[in-house]
Design a protein around this motif. Sequence first.
Motif, PDB file in Angstrom:
ATOM      1  N   UNK A  38       0.839  -1.215   0.000  1.00  0.00           N
ATOM      2  CA  UNK A  38       0.000   0.000   0.000  1.00  0.00           C
ATOM      3  C   UNK A  38       0.872   1.262   0.000  1.00  0.00           C
ATOM      4  N   UNK A  39       1.884   1.289   0.853  1.00  0.00           N
ATOM      5  CA  UNK A  39       2.777   2.456   0.932  1.00  0.00           C
ATOM      6  C   UNK A  39       3.555   2.619  -0.376  1.00  0.00           C
ATOM      7  N   UNK A  40       3.997   1.506  -0.953  1.00  0.00           N
ATOM      8  CA  UNK A  40       4.676   1.580  -2.248  1.00  0.00           C
ATOM      9  C   UNK A  40       3.749   2.213  -3.281  1.00  0.00           C
ATOM     10  N   UNK A  41       2.479   1.817  -3.285  1.00  0.00           N
ATOM     11  CA  UNK A  41       1.498   2.394  -4.209  1.00  0.00           C
ATOM     12  C   UNK A  41       1.343   3.893  -4.014  1.00  0.00           C
ATOM     13  N   UNK A  42       1.303   4.320  -2.755  1.00  0.00           N
ATOM     14  CA  UNK A  42       1.170   5.751  -2.456  1.00  0.00           C
ATOM     15  C   UNK A  42       2.420   6.510  -2.900  1.00  0.00           C
ATOM     16  N   UNK A  43       3.562   5.921  -2.682  1.00  0.00           N
ATOM     17  CA  UNK A  43       4.840   6.493  -3.089  1.00  0.00           C
ATOM     18  C   UNK A  43       4.873   6.687  -4.604  1.00  0.00           C
ATOM     19  N   UNK A  44       4.477   5.634  -5.305  1.00  0.00           N
ATOM     20  CA  UNK A  44       4.497   5.662  -6.766  1.00  0.00           C
ATOM     21  C   UNK A  44       3.483   6.683  -7.278  1.00  0.00           C
TER      22      UNK A  44
END
Length: 162
Positions: free
Chosen positions: A111-117
């Motif tokens: 989820x955090x990776x998605x937000x980062x991207x």
Amino acid sequence: MTTKRAQPDACSLLDADHRNVKKMFAAYEELTKSRAASARDKRRDLAMQICMELTVHAQIEEEIFYPAARAAIKETDLLDEAEVEHAGAKDLIAQIQEAAEVDDMFDAKVKVLGEYIDHHVKEERNELFPKARAARKLDLVAMRDELAARKEELMAEMSVMA
């Protein structure tokens, strides 16, 4: 009447990658709502696919797009930020790839990776790509072919390793 943007360019190719991975993150989010045992395996598979796509995308940006943009654009702070964001994303990707369990922490990392991207994509789409397209020294149409060829090569290499 045709416009300069009528022909797909390097930014179009990179943005298509962005849209593709955004759909994958949305599909992952849907899978987290299922408690079925099979959903856990599907989440791992999808997370690994996301990681591979992002790894290849970051590599072609770092090898081809960023150096050319850095040479053609005066303000390079956006490129510096993009490279720092890539480093953070790579760290999360490594944590996801090394995870033994598909648990709440695994889901949180995806989820955090998605937000980062998502943040990274907005900056590229709204700030970096317009500057690259305005730079006279960049042949983004020719670069699109170079990016596509390198992406294909890297995907083939990663498929063999998987």
